[in-house]
Design an enzyme around this catalytic site. Sequence first.
Site, PDB file in Angstrom:
ATOM      1  N   CYS A  85       0.857  -1.184   0.000  1.00  0.00           N
ATOM      2  CA  CYS A  85       0.000   0.000   0.000  1.00  0.00           C
ATOM      3  C   CYS A  85       0.890   1.230   0.000  1.00  0.00           C
ATOM      4  CB  CYS A  85      -0.900  -0.016   1.236  1.00  0.00           C
ATOM      5  SG  CYS A  85      -2.001   1.403   1.355  1.00  0.00           S
ATOM      6  N   HIS A 126      -9.192  -4.315  -1.651  1.00  0.00           N
ATOM      7  CA  HIS A 126      -8.185  -3.602  -0.856  1.00  0.00           C
ATOM      8  C   HIS A 126      -8.672  -2.187  -0.524  1.00  0.00           C
ATOM      9  CE1 HIS A 126      -3.837  -2.555   0.025  1.00  0.00           C
ATOM     10  NE2 HIS A 126      -4.349  -1.345  -0.160  1.00  0.00           N
ATOM     11  N   GLU A 127      -9.182  -1.481  -1.527  1.00  0.00           N
ATOM     12  CA  GLU A 127      -9.624  -0.104  -1.316  1.00  0.00           C
ATOM     13  C   GLU A 127     -10.897  -0.033  -0.475  1.00  0.00           C
ATOM     14  OE1 GLU A 127      -7.313   1.799  -1.857  1.00  0.00           O
ATOM     15  OE2 GLU A 127      -6.205   0.595  -3.303  1.00  0.00           O
ATOM     16  N   HIS A 130      -9.977  -0.211   3.081  1.00  0.00           N
ATOM     17  CA  HIS A 130      -9.553   1.094   3.598  1.00  0.00           C
ATOM     18  C   HIS A 130     -10.761   1.946   3.988  1.00  0.00           C
ATOM     19  CE1 HIS A 130      -5.455   0.283   2.931  1.00  0.00           C
ATOM     20  NE2 HIS A 130      -5.301   0.794   1.722  1.00  0.00           N
TER      21      HIS A 130
END
Length: 136
Positions: A85, A126-127, A130
Amino acid sequence: MIREIKKGTQIFNKKAKRATLKDIETGQDLLDTLIAHKDECVGMAANMIGINKAIIAISMSNVQYVMYNPRIIRKSGKYLTQEGCLSLDGMKNCMRYQEIDLEYNDANFKKVHAHFSGTIAQIIQHEIDHCNGIVI
């Protein structure tokens, strides 16, 4: 506008707030920032540029997406992988799914249902993590 990328785990401490039409400019800034870092990164969440809104951007080859309020509604094909990241140091192990069905708002805030698989599905997961306050 290209924004500064925030570093460290503290930026992921809170779940992102829902995006609204007023956040369209933030989505464009996020995409501009991602494109400026295309050699290092293929996806970003708004908290990476200091804005705690549920917005993600993906830029991979000729494919670009800005998604507002993305939500995974189905997933299948669990596997273990390693990811890095731009806001964090090093690589980390994490679980992902090969295929996902997603619901999100586009730049006109129309609701979109879409299916993704492979690498782009991994980036989206993944995003979204977040946005949900999850650090890999």
